[in-house]
Design a protein around this motif. Structure first.
Motif, PDB file in Angstrom:
ATOM      1  N   HIS A   1       0.844  -1.195   0.000  1.00 17.41           N
ATOM      2  CA  HIS A   1       0.000   0.000   0.000  1.00 17.41           C
ATOM      3  C   HIS A   1       0.882   1.248   0.000  1.00 17.41           C
ATOM      4  O   HIS A   1       2.032   1.216   0.434  1.00 17.41           O
ATOM      5  N   TRP A   2       0.289   2.346  -0.482  1.00 20.25           N
ATOM      6  CA  TRP A   2       1.000   3.619  -0.498  1.00 20.25           C
ATOM      7  C   TRP A   2       0.245   4.661   0.328  1.00 20.25           C
ATOM      8  O   TRP A   2      -0.987   4.741   0.261  1.00 20.25           O
TER       9      TRP A   2
ATOM     10  N   VAL B   1       2.296   1.193   5.213  1.00 23.14           N
ATOM     11  CA  VAL B   1       2.241   1.736   3.860  1.00 23.14           C
ATOM     12  C   VAL B   1       3.625   2.236   3.475  1.00 23.14           C
ATOM     13  O   VAL B   1       4.438   2.586   4.324  1.00 23.14           O
TER      14      VAL B   1
END
Length: 411
Positions: A6-7, A141
């Motif tokens: 994830h970012w 993330v």
């Protein structure tokens, strides 16, 4: 199975967010986000929700999810986000771009959305876009900071304490002071408001005096907007009640403009009103005439006052630049100044820092603090967030219940 990547991307206000989102969704990313170029994505944002509601009105057949027959527009703002997020999940995308999911939400709704995102991250890739570092989610993330429209992914650095941007004792004086001799500006005694037999406010008792600095606080749907519309004189529910606005009892034959001349008003929605090519200077000058756009030739003295304000805000070099081309932070400062040009007895700031990045929040917070310290204006600050750099003297908090929201005063 490997954990999903994830970012969490921190966007400065200088970034063209819509263009950045389109770059990802169209599969045109040239950074590390190019791993999403061959995947199916969907956008979860306030704008996407608004567009969805427009389709509901247009076709009257769109449903928010397979399980919910209700239209999205029938939900409160907090519930609306949860329902639309479920709709996005039902489309079975490979990834979801989640744009500022905590904006415009009370603390309870923020906690609920955060938990939903944590659970969602177990099965769907997320690209979280935020303007505040504090809004980055607590789960794992890859973090990056995008500073401009190059869309380059930079390392996120700790927030540096903002320098003092404005000089003390530098607030320009009013050109024609608004004279209001009484100490009490607004007085409400046992106000009750309901719509279609649904109670909204119940026995509201509140007094706002000269020089007060209030924070109006309350969860989504608690009646904050209704309360503001009573104060501005726009709400007809004030008739027949014990409500005094600037010394005049509501319904005693008062002129609505006699009320409004005593109020400076800012809301984030005002930015959309100034879409013509008015310059920054012209937009601020329009505050003298309470007009959207400048249609009256300003006097030399009026232009001098605006010049002093722009110098205070370090915006003088931009005075001839079209207002709509300024950064969101610069626009926000200018709109607040437009509201206070005449030093009205009461200044209402509705979500003044919503949508700003950390740097611009610090700038607007310093201006609000300066106004509270150096003028006799009463300030009514409305926000879901408790901002550490904005410190009202007193809080008026609304608490919803089945008989309508009640209000309490907290120091």
């Amino acid at each position: 199975m490997e954990p999903l990547e994830h970012w969490g991307i921190f966007l400065s206000n200088q970034v063209d967010k819509n263009a950045f989102i389109e770059t990802i969704l169209s599969g045109a990313s040239r950074t590390e986000l190019s791993t999403f170029n061959t995947k199916k994505g969907i956008l979860f944002s306030d704008i996407a929700i608004d567009n969805f509601i427009k389709k509901e009105y247009q076709y009257d057949t769109v449903e928010t999810s397979f399980e919910t027959p209700r239209k999205l527009r029938t939900f409160s703002s907090g519930e609306r986000k949860k329902v639309f997020l479920n709709y996005c999940i039902d489309q079975e995308p490979d990834y979801i771009i989640v744009d500022n999911p905590l904006d415009h939400l009370d603390q309870k709704s923020r906690n609920t959305i955060t938990i939903i995102l944590q659970e969602l991250a177990q099965k769907t890739q997320l690209i979280l876009l935020v303007n505040r570092q504090s809004d980055l989610v607590p789960f794992q993330v890859k973090k990056a900071h995008i500073k401009d429209n190059s869309f380059v992914l930079n390392e996120i650095k700790p927030i540096i304490k903002a320098q003092d941007l404005f000089k003390a004792n530098s607030i320009p004086p009013p050109l024609d002071p608004i004279i209001f001799s009484e100490e009490v500006l607004i007085k409400m005694n046992n106000l009750c408001v309901s719509y279609h037999e649904k109670p909204i406010l119940n026995n509201i008792n509140w007094t706002i005096k000269k020089g007060d600095f209030w924070h109006l606080l309350g969860p989504n749907g608690s009646g904050k907007s209704t309360l503001l519309s009573l104060i501005t004189g726009d709400n007809t529910k004030g008739y027949g009640q014990d409500l005094y606005l600037f010394g005049m009892k509501k319904g005693s034959g008062e002129n609505i403009w006699d009320i409004k001349k005593n109020i400076g008003y800012f809301s984030t929605a005002m930015t959309d009103l100034f879409q013509k090519n008015d310059s920054l200077e012209q937009m601020v000058l329009s505050g003298f005439f309470d007009s959207i756009g400048l249609y009256t030739q300003p006097t030399v003295l009026q232009k001098n006052i605006v010049s002093q304000w722009l110098e205070l805000l370090h915006l003088s070099p931009l005075k001839n630049k079209p207002f709509k081309t300024l950064s969101i932070g610069q626009q926000r400062l200018a709109l607040i100044v437009r509201a206070v040009l005449k030093h009205p007895p009461l200044l209402i700031l509705d979500e003044a820092v919503e949508g700003l990045d950390d740097e611009n929040v610090a700038m607007v917070a310093q201006l609000i603090t300066l106004l509270s310290q150096e003028t006799n204006m009463a300030i009514l600050y409305v926000s879901h967030r408790i901002e550490p750099n904005i410190i009202p003297n007193t809080v008026y908090e609304l608490t919803p219940n089945t008989t309508g929201s009640t209000g309490i005063v907290r120091n």
